[in-house]
Motif scaffolding. Structure first.
Motif, short mmCIF file in Angstrom:
data_model
loop_
_atom_site.label_atom_id
_atom_site.label_comp_id
_atom_site.label_asym_id
_atom_site.label_seq_id
_atom_site.Cartn_x
_atom_site.Cartn_y
_atom_site.Cartn_z
N VAL A 175 35.51 -23.73 -41.19
CA VAL A 175 36.04 -24.14 -42.49
C VAL A 175 37.39 -24.84 -42.35
O VAL A 175 37.79 -25.62 -43.21
N ARG A 176 38.08 -24.60 -41.25
CA ARG A 176 39.40 -25.24 -41.09
C ARG A 176 39.29 -26.76 -41.01
O ARG A 176 40.24 -27.46 -41.32
N ASN A 177 38.12 -27.25 -40.56
CA ASN A 177 37.95 -28.70 -40.54
C ASN A 177 38.02 -29.30 -41.94
O ASN A 177 38.31 -30.48 -42.10
N LEU A 178 37.76 -28.48 -42.94
CA LEU A 178 37.90 -28.94 -44.32
C LEU A 178 39.26 -28.55 -44.90
O LEU A 178 39.96 -29.37 -45.47
N SER A 179 39.63 -27.27 -44.69
CA SER A 179 40.84 -26.80 -45.36
C SER A 179 42.10 -27.49 -44.83
O SER A 179 42.99 -27.82 -45.61
N ASN A 180 42.16 -27.76 -43.54
CA ASN A 180 43.35 -28.41 -43.00
C ASN A 180 43.57 -29.78 -43.61
O ASN A 180 44.70 -30.17 -43.94
N ILE A 181 42.48 -30.49 -43.77
CA ILE A 181 42.61 -31.85 -44.27
C ILE A 181 42.93 -31.84 -45.77
O ILE A 181 43.65 -32.69 -46.27
N LEU A 182 42.44 -30.82 -46.47
CA LEU A 182 42.77 -30.73 -47.90
C LEU A 182 44.24 -30.34 -48.09
O LEU A 182 44.88 -30.76 -49.04
N GLY B 238 29.68 -38.76 -47.44
CA GLY B 238 30.58 -37.64 -47.22
C GLY B 238 31.33 -37.28 -48.49
O GLY B 238 30.92 -37.65 -49.60
N LEU B 239 32.41 -36.57 -48.29
CA LEU B 239 33.18 -36.05 -49.42
C LEU B 239 34.54 -36.74 -49.45
O LEU B 239 35.20 -36.88 -48.42
N LYS B 240 34.93 -37.17 -50.65
CA LYS B 240 36.27 -37.75 -50.81
C LYS B 240 37.00 -36.93 -51.85
O LYS B 240 36.47 -36.68 -52.93
N VAL B 241 38.19 -36.47 -51.52
CA VAL B 241 38.98 -35.66 -52.45
C VAL B 241 40.25 -36.44 -52.76
O VAL B 241 40.94 -36.90 -51.86
N THR B 242 40.53 -36.59 -54.05
CA THR B 242 41.64 -37.43 -54.48
C THR B 242 42.65 -36.63 -55.30
O THR B 242 42.27 -35.86 -56.18
N VAL B 243 43.91 -36.83 -54.99
CA VAL B 243 44.99 -36.21 -55.75
C VAL B 243 45.95 -37.33 -56.16
O VAL B 243 46.22 -38.23 -55.37
N ALA C 276 41.52 -37.85 -49.28
CA ALA C 276 41.09 -37.26 -48.01
C ALA C 276 39.61 -37.56 -47.87
O ALA C 276 38.84 -37.33 -48.81
N PHE C 277 39.23 -38.10 -46.73
CA PHE C 277 37.81 -38.42 -46.49
C PHE C 277 37.26 -37.46 -45.46
O PHE C 277 37.78 -37.38 -44.34
N ILE C 278 36.24 -36.76 -45.85
CA ILE C 278 35.57 -35.89 -44.88
C ILE C 278 34.13 -36.41 -44.81
O ILE C 278 33.33 -36.15 -45.71
N GLN C 279 33.86 -37.17 -43.76
CA GLN C 279 32.55 -37.82 -43.72
C GLN C 279 31.44 -36.80 -43.45
O GLN C 279 31.70 -35.72 -42.91
#
Lengths: 282, 384
Positions: A24-31, A48-53, A63-66
């Protein structure tokens, strides 16, 4: 009742988004690298997933998590979009702690039923499962910075190491961070104008830190330091950073982040320049 | 002024700034012919530190204006400690990345420029705004201190490390028998139940020099002392402690061909009755009654070096040294007089202000206050 949720898991077809991750750290760190506001918008496509703030209508962080980062990434619709409280999401993702002891990793399964449903997280570590349901919110319209690579005037790629200390030591009494990019001296300069005086940081174009230097014209722009400071988090994780400005003075910072499994992700910051710049101050 | 520092000396400078930052909020920069002087004094003026870097310390050192080197052009200034410290904040990175440091003071551009040339060709330029100021000159003479100890900093670091960080003051007690005691200083008002006293005993042999004329104990602040110790430890130069009777300043000194460091700390005056050591302090160097002989005083006064009428005033004043010695048998009375005379400086712990102590004690002994003295004191408080 935990049993009823487990039965829900069994049937993946009802979810518009299902993603599984061994670490899960591969996601949480980038967030964490974009966590400077509590609300984020998430977009999922088959890529993939793109999270925008966003902040102050002047700054956007993506943040792009392909899809390749995930062990399983299934999107049923063309695109899935929801807004979520990022602080809560991060709390849930790190519910088993944030330490990276070797051999222990938290696995994640993330499911979203669609508009009006909560985001479901199943986290497992050492046989212990935590189930989280986070209410999603109405998606909001995102800023379009219209940052187009054909309009890019100056571009520099630096090893992050060279910027890390500079950003950590930024004089926060200065309201702005002034960025000068030029084909001639000083090539690349970061300046602050604080209570105690000014500080300039110059990087020569032939420095070993400089991976690429493509500057076509001298540009000096100021950006609100309070908006850029949060990008320090992304900088800290990254190995390289690309700094670009377009013909309007808009700034794009792209951070290349290598996760614990050696995969590459990107975090991107866009920032508007400060308008009120007078000749005397230059 | 323009100077260039290279290699490991950059870190030495950085450490010195860290040490000075324990003392005061402002850094006084004074380029002298015999080196660059960096000084600081605390707000209550009970602590003063001076680092003098000899010209040899630098790769290049020009105290005067560009090239000319004339004394007339010398500018002294003060900058905010915080902003100067920011330049040298990270000592490890200073050591790792900085190859050369250039400091230049240009009155015309009215900025103090600190330029760090780092690895990979990166240049950091800090232009700090400064304030021109009078010289911050402490006048003290270690020769006049009755007692001297000298030890390697390691010994004192190991001694001081046992005291809690919250402890404000420590008492140093020496006896002719060769015992050196460090003890936590606890205020009398402290409830006994909350008291924790740490005491540490060292023997004479552990010191490189041990000149004690009689049993004495002095109490001084730990914070500044700790700051100096961490600097001293990095240089491994022996640290000398010069002190006298309680209430008189203690001078901590480091010396080398490249640098001279002095830290002057006020010591706590002993309450009445327990000051048996005070009375007996011998005065082997009886000061001549010389009006200009301020520099033989072990007290500090603020010198207004550039204002000529102040020099005139100083000359009218009798040497503060002489009356001081007269008043030493009744320090309690002196303290009460100080409280009345300096409303802005509450002498909570009976620490004398190092700068005003001499002048005020003198006014008491003369039994009438000279108005010019008060003016001098107020001026120097506002400006220096």
């Amino acid at each position: 009742m935990p049993l009823s949720t487990q039965t829900e898991v069994g049937d993946d077809d009802q979810y518009v988004l299902v993603a599984s991750l061994d670490n899960v750290r591969n996601l949480s760190n980038i967030l964490k690298a974009i966590h400077f506001k509590d609300h984020a918008s998430c977009f999922a496509t088959t890529n993939g997933l793109k999270v925008t703030v966003e902040n102050a209508k002047c700054l956007q962080a993506n943040a792009f998590i392909q899809a390749g980062i995930f062990q399983e990434f299934v999107v049923q619709e063309e695109s899935v979009m929801f807004r979520i409280n990022l602080a809560v999401l991060l709390d849930c993702l790190t519910v088993f702690g944030t330490s990276s002891l070797p051999g222990t990793s938290t696995a994640l399964r993330m499911c979203y039923h669609g508009y009006g449903y909560p985001l479901m997280l199943f986290l497992e570590e050492g046989g212990v499962v935590t189930v989280c349901k986070i209410n999603t919110q109405e998606p909001e319209e995102m800023l379009d910075f219209d940052f187009c690579s054909t309009n890019v005037v100056n571009k520099i790629i630096l090893q992050s190491e060279g910027l890390r200390e500079a950003f950590a030591e930024l004089d926060m009494t200065s309201e702005v961070l002034q960025i000068t990019m030029s084909p001639d001296k000083p090539y690349f300069r970061l300046s602050t104008f604080g209570n105690a005086g000014s500080a300039h940081l110059d990087y020569p174009k032939d420095s070993d830190l400089m991976e690429a230097f493509h500057c076509n014209q001298t540009q000096t722009n100021r950006y609100k330091i309070s908006l850029l400071k949060p990008s320090t988090k992304a900088l800290a994780l990254s190995c390289k950073v690309s700094i670009r400005t377009d013909n309007r003075g808009f700034l794009s910072l792209q951070y290349m982040i290598r996760n614990e499994d050696g995969q590459i992700c990107f975090v991107e910051y866009y920032c508007c320049p400060d308008e009120d710049i007078t000749e005397s101050e230059l | 002024m323009r100077c260039i520092i290279t290699g490991g000396n950059v870190k030495v400078l950085g450490k010195a700034i860290h040490s000075l930052s324990r003392v005061g909020d402002e850094l006084y920069v004074e380029p002298l012919q015999d080196g660059l002087s960096l000084r600081a004094v605390n707000t209550s003026r009970s602590a003063y530190a001076c680092f003098l870097f000899a010209p040899l310390f630098f790769q290049q050192y020009q105290p005067g204006g560009q090239g000319s080197g004339s004394v007339a052009e010398t500018v002294r200034c003060k900058v905010l400690m915080k902003s100067f410290l920011a330049v040298f904040r990270s000592l490890p990175s200073l050591e790792k990345t900085v190859e050369k440091c250039l400091i230049s003071l240009s009155p015309r551009a009215s900025r103090l420029r600190v330029q760090l040339h780092c690895k990979y060709g990166v240049t950091k330029t800090h232009d700090l705004s400064f304030q021109e100021c009078e010289s911050l000159q402490a006048v003290f003479d270690t020769e006049q201190c009755a007692h001297t100890l000298r030890a390697l900093p390691r010994l004192l670091v190991d001694a001081v490390v046992h005291f809690p960080l919250t402890l404000a003051e420590v008492t140093l007690e020496v006896s002719q028998g060769g015992r050196v005691n460090f003890r936590s200083y606890v205020e009398e008002e402290t409830e006994p139940s909350r008291m924790m006293v740490t005491e540490l005993c060292l023997s004479e042999d552990e010191f490189q020099a041990f000149h004690v004329q009689q049993e004495t104990r002095v109490t001084f602040c730990l914070k500044e002392f700790r700051g100096l110790l961490s600097f001293a430890e990095s240089t491994s130069l022996p640290l000398s402690i010069h002190f006298d009777a309680p209430g008189r300043p203690a001078v901590f000194a480091l010396e080398d061909s490249l640098l001279q460091v002095h830290l002057v700390l006020a010591t706590l005056s002993e309450p009445d009755g327990s000051s048996q050591a005070t009375n007996g302090t011998p005065c082997p160097f009886a000061p001549a009654y010389d009006f200009t002989g301020d520099d033989i005083d072990s007290y500090m006064i603020a010198m207004e070096t550039t204002t000529c009428n102040d020099t005139g005033r100083t000359k009218q004043l009798p040497s503060p040294t002489f009356p001081l010695r007269c008043t030493s048998p009744n320090p309690g009375q002196t303290d009460s007089d100080q409280e009345g005379a300096v409303p802005g400086t509450p002498p909570q712990k009976k620490f004398r202000s190092l700068f005003f102590g001499s002048l005020l004690s003198q006014s008491q002994s003369l039994s009438h206050a000279e108005p010019s003295q008060e003016v001098l004191a107020e001026d120097s408080e506002g400006e220096a």
